[in-house]
Write a protein that holds these residues in place. Sequence first.
Motif, PDB file in Angstrom:
ATOM      1  N   ASN A  74       0.822  -1.212   0.000  1.00 14.93           N
ATOM      2  CA  ASN A  74       0.000   0.000   0.000  1.00 14.93           C
ATOM      3  C   ASN A  74       0.855   1.262   0.000  1.00 14.93           C
ATOM      4  O   ASN A  74       0.543   2.228  -0.695  1.00 14.93           O
ATOM      5  CB  ASN A  74      -0.943   0.011   1.201  1.00 14.93           C
ATOM      6  N   ARG A  78       0.558   3.710  -3.114  1.00 17.36           N
ATOM      7  CA  ARG A  78       0.046   5.055  -2.818  1.00 17.36           C
ATOM      8  C   ARG A  78       1.074   6.118  -3.188  1.00 17.36           C
ATOM      9  O   ARG A  78       0.742   7.160  -3.745  1.00 17.36           O
ATOM     10  CB  ARG A  78      -0.331   5.183  -1.337  1.00 17.36           C
ATOM     11  N   GLU A 106      -7.475  -0.723   2.904  1.00 14.79           N
ATOM     12  CA  GLU A 106      -6.711   0.406   2.366  1.00 14.79           C
ATOM     13  C   GLU A 106      -6.332   0.149   0.908  1.00 14.79           C
ATOM     14  O   GLU A 106      -6.370   1.063   0.080  1.00 14.79           O
ATOM     15  CB  GLU A 106      -5.459   0.674   3.189  1.00 14.79           C
ATOM     16  N   ILE A 110      -7.212   2.766  -2.156  1.00 16.23           N
ATOM     17  CA  ILE A 110      -6.228   3.463  -2.987  1.00 16.23           C
ATOM     18  C   ILE A 110      -6.284   2.982  -4.437  1.00 16.23           C
ATOM     19  O   ILE A 110      -5.877   3.688  -5.335  1.00 16.23           O
ATOM     20  CB  ILE A 110      -4.785   3.370  -2.443  1.00 16.23           C
TER      21      ILE A 110
END
Length: 111
Positions: A74, A78, A106, A110
């Motif tokens: 992540n 991101r 998450e 994203i």
Amino acid sequence: MGRVFVDTALENSVLDFYVKCGSFDSAKLYIESMTNKDIVSWNIMINAYIQIGDMETALGMFRRLPVKDASSWNTIIRGHLQNDNYGIAMELLYEMVKSGTALSKETFSIA
């Protein structure tokens, strides 16, 4: 005198403090001195490089991680999105799925 035992969570807090204060040189020196780095330690440094826009170093560190968890994936995905590297972010998401790493909430937000 023997070495003073310092908890990894405490060391990660100090490392994160250096990064949040913008003292990247101190953070680099500090992580090098840490004897027990964990995935959190590496994620902090990967994110530090993302913050300064050094995506090449961030991705290189990520690639060298022996174990990648959803948080690591992540962080790097991101970071690429934040730096307008959409193609690389999508490739990384594909790699994450292919690696078998469980997608987190998450990850879905994203993606």
